[in-house]
Design a protein around this motif. Structure first.
Motif, PDB file in Angstrom:
ATOM      1  N   GLN A  16       0.825  -1.209   0.000  1.00 30.54           N
ATOM      2  CA  GLN A  16       0.000   0.000   0.000  1.00 30.54           C
ATOM      3  C   GLN A  16       0.859   1.259   0.000  1.00 30.54           C
ATOM      4  O   GLN A  16       0.565   2.214  -0.721  1.00 30.54           O
ATOM      5  CB  GLN A  16      -0.923   0.012   1.217  1.00 30.54           C
ATOM      6  CG  GLN A  16      -2.109  -0.905   1.082  1.00 30.54           C
ATOM      7  CD  GLN A  16      -2.979  -0.818   2.305  1.00 30.54           C
ATOM      8  OE1 GLN A  16      -2.550  -1.153   3.393  1.00 30.54           O
ATOM      9  NE2 GLN A  16      -4.220  -0.372   2.119  1.00 30.54           N
ATOM     10  N   ASN A  49      -7.228   3.291  -5.016  1.00 33.87           N
ATOM     11  CA  ASN A  49      -7.180   1.840  -4.835  1.00 33.87           C
ATOM     12  C   ASN A  49      -6.455   1.479  -3.535  1.00 33.87           C
ATOM     13  O   ASN A  49      -6.889   0.593  -2.795  1.00 33.87           O
ATOM     14  CB  ASN A  49      -6.503   1.181  -6.035  1.00 33.87           C
ATOM     15  CG  ASN A  49      -6.556  -0.320  -5.977  1.00 33.87           C
ATOM     16  OD1 ASN A  49      -7.495  -0.912  -5.462  1.00 33.87           O
ATOM     17  ND2 ASN A  49      -5.539  -0.945  -6.517  1.00 33.87           N
ATOM     18  N   SER A  53      -8.675  -0.107   0.283  1.00 30.91           N
ATOM     19  CA  SER A  53      -8.492  -1.528   0.615  1.00 30.91           C
ATOM     20  C   SER A  53      -8.352  -1.726   2.123  1.00 30.91           C
ATOM     21  O   SER A  53      -7.961  -0.824   2.854  1.00 30.91           O
ATOM     22  CB  SER A  53      -7.275  -2.084  -0.113  1.00 30.91           C
ATOM     23  OG  SER A  53      -6.129  -1.414   0.298  1.00 30.91           O
ATOM     24  N   GLY A  58      -4.772   1.506   4.707  1.00 34.49           N
ATOM     25  CA  GLY A  58      -6.004   1.890   4.030  1.00 34.49           C
ATOM     26  C   GLY A  58      -6.719   2.999   4.785  1.00 34.49           C
ATOM     27  O   GLY A  58      -6.847   2.952   6.003  1.00 34.49           O
ATOM     28  N   ARG A  61     -10.981   1.504   3.920  1.00 30.94           N
ATOM     29  CA  ARG A  61     -11.152   0.060   4.150  1.00 30.94           C
ATOM     30  C   ARG A  61     -12.511  -0.448   3.680  1.00 30.94           C
ATOM     31  O   ARG A  61     -13.273  -1.021   4.448  1.00 30.94           O
ATOM     32  CB  ARG A  61     -10.900  -0.270   5.613  1.00 30.94           C
ATOM     33  CG  ARG A  61      -9.498   0.119   6.010  1.00 30.94           C
ATOM     34  CD  ARG A  61      -9.181  -0.161   7.425  1.00 30.94           C
ATOM     35  NE  ARG A  61      -7.808   0.278   7.671  1.00 30.94           N
ATOM     36  CZ  ARG A  61      -7.215   0.199   8.806  1.00 30.94           C
ATOM     37  NH1 ARG A  61      -7.838  -0.310   9.830  1.00 30.94           N
ATOM     38  NH2 ARG A  61      -5.985   0.607   8.938  1.00 30.94           N
ATOM     39  N   ARG A  65      -8.753  -7.398   0.369  1.00 36.39           N
ATOM     40  CA  ARG A  65      -7.442  -7.458  -0.278  1.00 36.39           C
ATOM     41  C   ARG A  65      -7.461  -8.223  -1.601  1.00 36.39           C
ATOM     42  O   ARG A  65      -6.717  -7.887  -2.521  1.00 36.39           O
ATOM     43  CB  ARG A  65      -6.429  -8.117   0.666  1.00 36.39           C
ATOM     44  CG  ARG A  65      -6.132  -7.269   1.867  1.00 36.39           C
ATOM     45  CD  ARG A  65      -5.194  -7.962   2.802  1.00 36.39           C
ATOM     46  NE  ARG A  65      -5.041  -7.178   4.010  1.00 36.39           N
ATOM     47  CZ  ARG A  65      -4.058  -7.340   4.864  1.00 36.39           C
ATOM     48  NH1 ARG A  65      -3.171  -8.269   4.664  1.00 36.39           N
ATOM     49  NH2 ARG A  65      -3.986  -6.587   5.932  1.00 36.39           N
ATOM     50  N   HIS A  68      -8.779  -5.921  -4.126  1.00 34.64           N
ATOM     51  CA  HIS A  68      -7.714  -4.953  -4.369  1.00 34.64           C
ATOM     52  C   HIS A  68      -6.680  -5.545  -5.322  1.00 34.64           C
ATOM     53  O   HIS A  68      -6.179  -4.856  -6.215  1.00 34.64           O
ATOM     54  CB  HIS A  68      -7.055  -4.549  -3.042  1.00 34.64           C
ATOM     55  CG  HIS A  68      -5.845  -3.693  -3.209  1.00 34.64           C
ATOM     56  ND1 HIS A  68      -5.915  -2.328  -3.228  1.00 34.64           N
ATOM     57  CD2 HIS A  68      -4.540  -4.014  -3.368  1.00 34.64           C
ATOM     58  CE1 HIS A  68      -4.689  -1.837  -3.386  1.00 34.64           C
ATOM     59  NE2 HIS A  68      -3.845  -2.848  -3.477  1.00 34.64           N
TER      60      HIS A  68
END
Length: 185
Positions: A16, A49, A53, A58, A61, A65, A68
């Motif tokens: 991330q 994006n 996730s 995130g 949220r 995942r 994602h």
């Protein structure tokens, strides 16, 4: 995924974080460009994006995942297509940067462990059960394929280094004592 790989897998929070950085790179590429819309949109999509996730980094949220993960593949494909498409004008340097960032995002995606904490714990428990067998003791195996526990190896290396240091210290002291005895005699 149900299959397990021997690849080194990076944690999802790192994935991330890299996505936020790549999105910022896309946006910063768009700023000096005379045709900024494509890298700007792609950078925004990559940041969104990462933000939606269900990972440690995130912001909202909203998406699991695994979803994602699919969005990542779609964004990598969209970046490659957008950098190669002839319909909208994009500077050649921007195209090259977009392709490089797609390559980086693909590499990060390939080496990311998308499992949640509980899934990783279950996977480790399953590995430990299969490693110990039904009897609860480690199965005997060929010595050539045994793996060394890194923690034990590090502890042994540290102890060996300490013992070597202490032996060298004792040797130095013995040599000084011998020299002092020979000088006084």
């Amino acid at each position: 995924m149900a299959t397990e790989s021997n690849r080194a897998m990076r944690p999802f929070w790192m994935h991330q974080l890299v996505e936020y950085i790549i999105g910022a790179c896309f946006i910063s590429t768009a700023i000096p460009s005379s045709t900024p819309i494509i890298p700007l949109v792609l950078g925004g999509l990559i940041i969104v994006n990462a933000a939606i996730s269900t990972g440690p980094a995130g912001a909202f949220r909203l998406v699991h995942r695994q979803v994602h993960r699919l969005f990542d593949v779609a964004l990598i494909g969209a970046t490659v297509v957008a950098s190669a498409q002839p319909v909208y004008a994009v500077q050649n340097s921007t195209r090259a940067i977009m392709l490089l960032l797609a390559l980086v995002l693909g590499f990060v995606w390939w080496n990311t462990d998308f499992a949640t904490r509980n899934e990783r714990k279950d996977r480790r428990r399953g590995r430990s059960r299969t490693a110990t067998g039904a009897t609860g003791t480690a199965p005997r195996s060929d010595p050539s394929d045994t793996k060394v526990d890194p923690e034990i190896a590090g502890r042994m290396a540290g102890r060996s280094a300490a013992q070597t240091f202490l032996a060298a210290k004792r040797l130095k002291k013995a040599m000084i004592d011998d020299r002092n005895r020979s000088d006084s005699a």
